[in-house]
Structures are given as C-alpha cells and as structure tokens.
Design a protein around this motif. Sequence first.
Motif, mmCIF file in Angstrom:
data_model
loop_
_atom_site.group_PDB
_atom_site.id
_atom_site.type_symbol
_atom_site.label_atom_id
_atom_site.label_comp_id
_atom_site.label_asym_id
_atom_site.label_seq_id
_atom_site.Cartn_x
_atom_site.Cartn_y
_atom_site.Cartn_z
ATOM 1 N N TRP A 287 -32.372 18.078 49.838
ATOM 2 C CA TRP A 287 -31.865 19.442 49.643
ATOM 3 C C TRP A 287 -32.839 20.465 50.226
ATOM 4 O O TRP A 287 -32.423 21.446 50.867
ATOM 5 C CB TRP A 287 -31.648 19.719 48.155
ATOM 6 N N LEU A 288 -34.136 20.240 50.022
ATOM 7 C CA LEU A 288 -35.135 21.157 50.567
ATOM 8 C C LEU A 288 -35.072 21.184 52.097
ATOM 9 O O LEU A 288 -35.201 22.250 52.712
ATOM 10 C CB LEU A 288 -36.539 20.741 50.110
ATOM 11 N N TRP B 243 -22.719 16.496 48.593
ATOM 12 C CA TRP B 243 -23.995 16.238 47.947
ATOM 13 C C TRP B 243 -23.941 15.103 46.931
ATOM 14 O O TRP B 243 -24.950 14.399 46.749
ATOM 15 C CB TRP B 243 -24.531 17.520 47.310
ATOM 16 N N ALA C 200 -32.455 20.624 53.911
ATOM 17 C CA ALA C 200 -31.244 21.345 54.298
ATOM 18 C C ALA C 200 -31.370 22.850 54.026
ATOM 19 O O ALA C 200 -30.800 23.677 54.740
ATOM 20 C CB ALA C 200 -30.039 20.784 53.563
ATOM 21 N N ARG C 201 -32.145 23.195 53.006
ATOM 22 C CA ARG C 201 -32.244 24.597 52.601
ATOM 23 C C ARG C 201 -33.230 25.376 53.466
ATOM 24 O O ARG C 201 -32.982 26.538 53.825
ATOM 25 C CB ARG C 201 -32.688 24.665 51.123
ATOM 26 N N PHE C 202 -34.331 24.759 53.847
ATOM 27 C CA PHE C 202 -35.409 25.497 54.497
ATOM 28 C C PHE C 202 -35.657 25.081 55.944
ATOM 29 O O PHE C 202 -36.623 25.531 56.553
ATOM 30 C CB PHE C 202 -36.704 25.337 53.689
ATOM 31 N N GLU D 170 -28.128 21.099 58.497
ATOM 32 C CA GLU D 170 -27.076 21.342 57.520
ATOM 33 C C GLU D 170 -26.314 20.049 57.287
ATOM 34 O O GLU D 170 -26.220 19.196 58.174
ATOM 35 C CB GLU D 170 -26.117 22.436 57.991
ATOM 36 N N ARG E 227 -28.018 24.878 64.577
ATOM 37 C CA ARG E 227 -28.379 24.066 63.420
ATOM 38 C C ARG E 227 -28.020 22.620 63.700
ATOM 39 O O ARG E 227 -26.968 22.330 64.257
ATOM 40 C CB ARG E 227 -27.654 24.554 62.157
#
Length: 465
Positions: free
Chosen positions: A328-329, A344, A331-333, A337, A8
């Motif tokens: 955020w999207l 945040w 980092a999420r998908f 990271e 990551r």
Amino acid sequence: MAAPQKNRSVLLGRLPLPERNHLADALRTETVGGVLLLAAAVAALIWANTPLKDGYESISAFHLGPGALGLNLSVQHWAADGLLAVFFFVAGIELKRELVAGELRDPKAAILPVVAALCGMAIPAVVYTAVASSGGGSLQGWAVPTATDIAFALAVLAVIGTALPSALRAFLLTLAVVDDLFAILIIAVFFTSQLNFVALGFAVLGLAVFRLLLWKGVRGWYVYVPLAVVNWALMYNSGVHATIAGVAMGLMLRCHRHDDERVSPGEHIEHLVRPLSAGLAVPLFALFSAGVSLSGGALSDIFRRPETLGVVLGLVLGKAIGVFGGTWLAARFTRAELNPDLKWPDVLAVASLAGIGFTVSLLIGELAFGGDPVLGGEIKAAVLVGSLIAAVLASILLKLRDNKYKKLCAEEDRDEDQDGIPDIYEQDDPAYHLRMAAILEAKAAEHRRRAEVASGRTTGDDGPA
C-alpha cells in the motif's frame, strides 16, 4: 491547455510473455516441492509423536563425516547446513535472474517487492520483540518470524485449487526471493559465530576460482561440483553459515541470454538443480527439523510463553500487515497504481500467505536457540502452528476471491486464433487482428448457415429443401 498527466506504472500489472512462461515453469516445480515439503513435515510430526520417537531422535543425532575436516556432523546438521545450501544456491540463481531479467531489473518496478519484503520482515520482528519483551522472554528469536517459505505457500495454492492471476503469483515469488536475500543477510550478520579467518580466506579464494572458471567459459559438472563442495566445507569451518556459499555461487552464474542462446547458463543450471532442491533437499530438511512433540500441554504452552507467542503472532499478523502495508505504501507514495483488474483484498490474501515461514524460520530458530533444546523445540512448534494458522487464513481469503481469479486467468489464457500465444499479448499486432477478423467472419457464416438449417430454408450442404 490541459495539465500534463503523470506517467504511472501499473502495480501488479500483466507480465511480459517470456517472464510469464518462466514463472509458470518455476511455479510447477515449487508447487510439487511444496507438497513434498508438507508431506515430510507431517511425517516428521507423526514420527516424533509416536512410540517410534526414540528412533527419530537417534537418526537425527547420528553423526557421520570426516572429523579431521571438521565435518563430523549429525544427520540433522547435514540437513540444515548441507542440503539447505542447495536450496540457497537456487535462491541465489533466482535472485540473479530477477536482477538482470525479472521484476527487479527496473529500479522503479523493484520498489514494490523490496518495500513489501522489508516491511514484511520488519513488522514481524517488531511484533515478536514487543510480545517477548512485555512477557520477560528472550529477544534472541526476533528474526524467526521474518522469513517466507515460497514452496509451502505455493503448495497451499495448489491444494486449494485457486486460479491466482499470474501477476499476483509473480509478486509472491519475487517477494519471497527478496525475502530470502534479507534472510541470508540476517543469518550472515547476526548468526555468525567466532570467525576462522584462515578458513574464510580460503573460502573467498575458492569462490574467486569458481567465478574465474565461469568467466573463462569452462564447462563440466565434474569441475564445478567438487569445487562447490570444497567452498561449502571451507565456509562451514569459517564460522559463517555454510548456506552463504550456496547463495554466493548462485549469484555468480550468468542469467542473461546471448543472441545464440535459447536459455542462459544460470537458467539451465537452475532447471537442473531446482528439482533436487524442491524434491529432496528441502523435504529432508523438514523431515529432520519439524519433528517436535505436540502434546496438548505443549500446544497450550505455545500461546502462554512470550517467545513462542511472539513467533505465532509475528507470522500470522506481522507478516500480513507488513507485506500488505508495504504494498500500500508503494502504491500511495510512488508512481505505481494497482492493476484495475485487481482489488486490495486480493493483495491481502497473498500477503497472508507470506506468513507461512516454515523452512528458513525453522533454520533461524535452530541458530537462535541451539543452546536451549527445550526452548528450541517449542520455537519449532510455534513456527509450525503459526505457519498452519497463516495457511488456513490465507486459504479462506483466497477462496472468497476464487471466482474473480478464475475470470482473470481465463482472460489471460484465451487464445482464439490457436497460435499458442494468449490473445492478450497480441492486441497490438496487426496480423493478430486480421486473423481474428477471419475467425469472426467464419463463425458468423457458420451461425448464418445453422440459422438457415433451423428455419428449413436449407438442409446444409445438399442444397435447398
């Protein structure tokens, strides 16, 4: 057997040292330019709301230039179409540099600012459209709250004295560069009037000549400056917004370094032109664009009229939600990271700064409502109010994180061995560890000597007591 771990990438991680140094130089110029921009906007507001306002309007509407060439423009138009071409020229160079040597050169790393910028433009447009349509207002201004003014945003950081970590500053700068790119596309696609194909053809030819001269290695400002002015004039007469010529020429410059070069030609020209853009072009544009009446009735109308309310909410809420949500999207998908040193709320504070849309938002407002002076003036006032509210909210959020930022910056800047390179960039260098061991041993010896002096066993260099 343990399952293999996913590799990551760190979201908003530490920058490479050359990129960090370039960022520091760029931020210094942008911050000074942002302070000048703020001063010019305040001067315009004072000038337009005093008994001297007639003089302001007369100067703004004064026409000059060769009419035979289609360039008999008002002072306000010269500022918007002429001076801002310099601003977009620098934006083009910055975009090119990001693509070949910055955060955008790696497609995986580029996902973050691209997604954040796209969401940060889409959500304000949706907010404006929803507010304007629900109130029966015009949808022409949907693009007004989509832009971010990096100079003004960095000026806010300078004024409140926040020690923002370099990774977050780089994120804001890269986000604004991508934001500028999409704003340019919006202007070119949605705000192009009837095309003059002859002028457009000659403009394309002029840009091709500009590129050919660069490829051949021709040097001399006396060659490129006149050619750039001709290309700008042709682009203006073609019906395409003239600032597109500035972006195109900026993108043509070489921004990667050869082995025998300390800086690339693009970086060198950017270093020369950026002060002209930040210190003169953009402040003068603000001086002749931000002068709107802000009487009590006009201010209250901003929150009652659907178009102006849509601009304010788009800048204040839409931008923050869009940029934060896009980050955020990512980092999420994706495999990215968040840097463990950051939280945040830090990202939210920077996202709220993106709501300062001043320069390009004013320009798009003029293009969208140029035929309606009354509504156009109210849209300008809405941009100013929305940017001010976003700046205040961002300042509060940044102040709440100030102590954390100072600790992070102190760690980034620590240079125990005094070699001019922050220690954090030398942790994998064996020579650095040898130097640090020697420094620590010297400090320990000094500490023991002072302890002996304090206990009375020695008087320093003169021998035993």
